[in-house]
Write a protein that holds these residues in place. Sequence first.
Motif, PDB file in Angstrom:
ATOM      1  N   CYS A 153      13.661   2.107   4.880  1.00 30.23           N
ATOM      2  CA  CYS A 153      12.750   2.298   6.096  1.00 30.23           C
ATOM      3  C   CYS A 153      11.651   1.329   5.772  1.00 30.23           C
ATOM      4  O   CYS A 153      10.579   2.218   6.481  1.00 30.23           O
ATOM      5  N   GLY A 154      11.786   0.930   4.992  1.00 28.75           N
ATOM      6  CA  GLY A 154      10.165  -0.074   4.725  1.00 28.75           C
ATOM      7  C   GLY A 154       9.342   0.490   3.965  1.00 28.75           C
ATOM      8  O   GLY A 154       9.460   1.015   3.205  1.00 28.75           O
ATOM      9  N   ALA A 155       8.161  -0.769   4.240  1.00 28.27           N
ATOM     10  CA  ALA A 155       6.634  -0.443   3.481  1.00 28.27           C
ATOM     11  C   ALA A 155       5.569  -1.595   3.884  1.00 28.27           C
ATOM     12  O   ALA A 155       6.264  -2.256   4.867  1.00 28.27           O
ATOM     13  N   LEU A 156       4.414  -1.226   4.075  1.00 28.78           N
ATOM     14  CA  LEU A 156       3.338  -0.717   4.751  1.00 28.78           C
ATOM     15  C   LEU A 156       2.838  -2.046   3.393  1.00 28.78           C
ATOM     16  O   LEU A 156       2.221  -2.172   2.448  1.00 28.78           O
ATOM     17  N   LEU A 161       0.351  -1.041   0.110  1.00 28.75           N
ATOM     18  CA  LEU A 161      -0.011  -0.041  -0.076  1.00 28.75           C
ATOM     19  C   LEU A 161       0.985   1.337  -0.132  1.00 28.75           C
ATOM     20  O   LEU A 161       0.719   2.068  -0.296  1.00 28.75           O
ATOM     21  N   ALA A 162       2.068   0.813  -0.181  1.00 27.91           N
ATOM     22  CA  ALA A 162       3.010   2.335   0.940  1.00 27.91           C
ATOM     23  C   ALA A 162       4.354   1.234   0.231  1.00 27.91           C
ATOM     24  O   ALA A 162       4.424   0.889   1.200  1.00 27.91           O
ATOM     25  N   SER A 196      13.019  -2.672   9.356  1.00 24.75           N
ATOM     26  CA  SER A 196      13.867  -1.185   9.896  1.00 24.75           C
ATOM     27  C   SER A 196      14.474  -0.575  10.487  1.00 24.75           C
ATOM     28  O   SER A 196      13.550  -0.662  11.724  1.00 24.75           O
ATOM     29  N   GLY A 197      15.613  -0.333  10.407  1.00 19.29           N
ATOM     30  CA  GLY A 197      15.892   0.040  11.712  1.00 19.29           C
ATOM     31  C   GLY A 197      15.994   1.103  11.791  1.00 19.29           C
ATOM     32  O   GLY A 197      16.771   1.485  13.758  1.00 19.29           O
ATOM     33  N   CYS A 198      15.158   2.418  11.746  1.00 23.32           N
ATOM     34  CA  CYS A 198      15.205   3.469  12.152  1.00 23.32           C
ATOM     35  C   CYS A 198      13.955   3.330  13.300  1.00 23.32           C
ATOM     36  O   CYS A 198      13.708   4.374  13.445  1.00 23.32           O
ATOM     37  N   TRP A 199      13.294   2.454  13.590  1.00 25.85           N
ATOM     38  CA  TRP A 199      11.586   2.512  14.102  1.00 25.85           C
ATOM     39  C   TRP A 199      11.722   1.351  14.339  1.00 25.85           C
ATOM     40  O   TRP A 199      11.427   0.037  13.514  1.00 25.85           O
ATOM     41  N   GLY A 200      10.523   0.823  15.461  1.00 24.91           N
ATOM     42  CA  GLY A 200      10.343  -0.272  16.259  1.00 24.91           C
ATOM     43  C   GLY A 200       9.321  -0.913  15.585  1.00 24.91           C
ATOM     44  O   GLY A 200       8.408  -0.508  14.493  1.00 24.91           O
TER      45      GLY A 200
END
Length: 603
Positions: free
Chosen positions: A432-435, A422-423, A456-460
């Motif tokens: 930084c990842g995806a949804l 979705l994003a 991602s290493g920058c958010w849990g």
Amino acid sequence: MSAPDERPALAPPIALYDHVQRLLRESSDAVPPPRGYPLPRKPGPRTDPFSWEAAEHAVQKALDPLPEDPDTLRRRFEELGVQHHHRHLVRTAVAALELPAEQLAAVRSLGRGLARRGTTVPTVAAGIALLRRLGEPEDVPCLSALGLFRDLAGPAVHALDALDRRAAALVHLVARGRRDELRPLIRALWKDDRQAVHTELVALPAALRFVGGSAARRIAEASRLSELLDHRPSDAVLLARTGELLVRMGSSHDDPGELLGHRDALRLYDTVITRARLLPPTLDNAALLLSLALDLSSGAGALLDWPPGRRAVLLDLLGQLLAMPPWAEASAGGETADQRQRAGWIRRTGRRPFQHPAPAAAFRVEVVAGDPADRNPVEARVLIDGRPVVPALFGRGPAHSPDHLLDDGRLRAGAEAREVQLAEASCSEGCCGALHVTIRRDGDHVVWENWRRTPSGCWGPTAEPPAHRFDAAVYDAEVTRAETDSSWSWRARTVARLIKAGLVGDPGLLDRWDAKRGWISSGFDDPDTAVVTFWYAPGLASGRPEGAGEPLQFRWDVPDDGTPAEAQAAAVLHRLASKDPKSHARVCGGSRARAEELGFPLE
């Protein structure tokens, strides 16, 4: 005893807190420089005797058990090889410590000692991390001073956020506010000169495009913006700047969490919208108010903790105002191409935020094209029970475009479950990842389940959202409506979508030229141009490309000629059927060596 000339070399190092206090006293105007101060001693080269995992273990060993005095921890760090660049590991390890209730007072005292008397970055970082958990208002001055070191600004701001939002915002702006346009405002904020703060806020440009979401929130917090508005109820310029800051905070291209984290966001929205009649009906102000409406309708603004019915009331107020003749006339045209693009966007989008008042349907897709002056991407925003999914669950980038989610049919539900992205983070999924979510049909229902956010290493990690079940007939009707609705689109964008649909329906148009379809949309820098990209290599269409198999990417720009979109798209498709597109497109991707080998030298 040491010789006199040796004593300076053997003098104990100064505490970092004492050093920054001295810098402030010696400063001619007591305003720190952009990006803050460098450390008093330049960190030496990285000389890790171990891996990053071993460094993490060394940090944990130094902290277990917590010592009673700062010097002991400093010695442990030095003996175990914990260095300046391990400060992030120190912060993470301190955050994970279990602190028995009976020891909190002693640990708080240790944190204060480390922060105020620490002479090395790891020890001071440990003190800041402890005060982030246990700090009290009396620790604000110390944390604010340490945050003026550029290497300690981030941890200090995080610690201050829990104690004093204004102090945190001020340190953040000093350490991160590098734009020259912001320096006069930062100077006024640092001196806490309320009149100068107001003067510099209203002196900012009408469009704050150089201000990101984080800076916008910090400006609002540091300036105590709600108080300024209360003291100046008739100040239309300040009102407009406040609206711009709200738009920046809620931007999906940035981190909409900045808006959600601003404690005065509800109050600011309420003030700006209820006083919006003070604003002159100009093109800039019409775009501002429409952007606020889009945020409230389907963006991050919809996620704020609104009192029942209040968001709908504010949307109604905006809708009524923008429908008045003076405001409609403001978007009637424009002298420049940019103004005409913006006016066209207002005319296309002007009623969309007001067509779905809360409470909304269980499942809705709202295609949002933002203010073209901001060059934000077009989003296919999915709302479940009136809440936009992407900013609620992800917040690292905007929802995917309608080209991706709607034109390619990814939201359609079939008997076979499939995962849909979705994003994706504005940088990339790998960064930084995806949804993602899995969509499947289950009898008379469509199910969205197995939500996944790539690590991602920058958010849990957070708890996975629950599965959602929708009536299949209602769901299918909404997806079909969104797929066939082009009222949000402008002519060049529609031309691009029709070209893409033609190539999907007849891939042979490109196959005959050994080409494969690439990205097709309107231009980022010139929205009034349709852009067609394709890949080429001899033998590509057959699946057996010659040579190294490295294709070249070509770009074909199709300026809007003012004729109907259907006619322009048909002309492009006809030309593809009769003439090799490489003769009028330019190489925009691939290696220089490959381009020269195939006879298409790069410019």
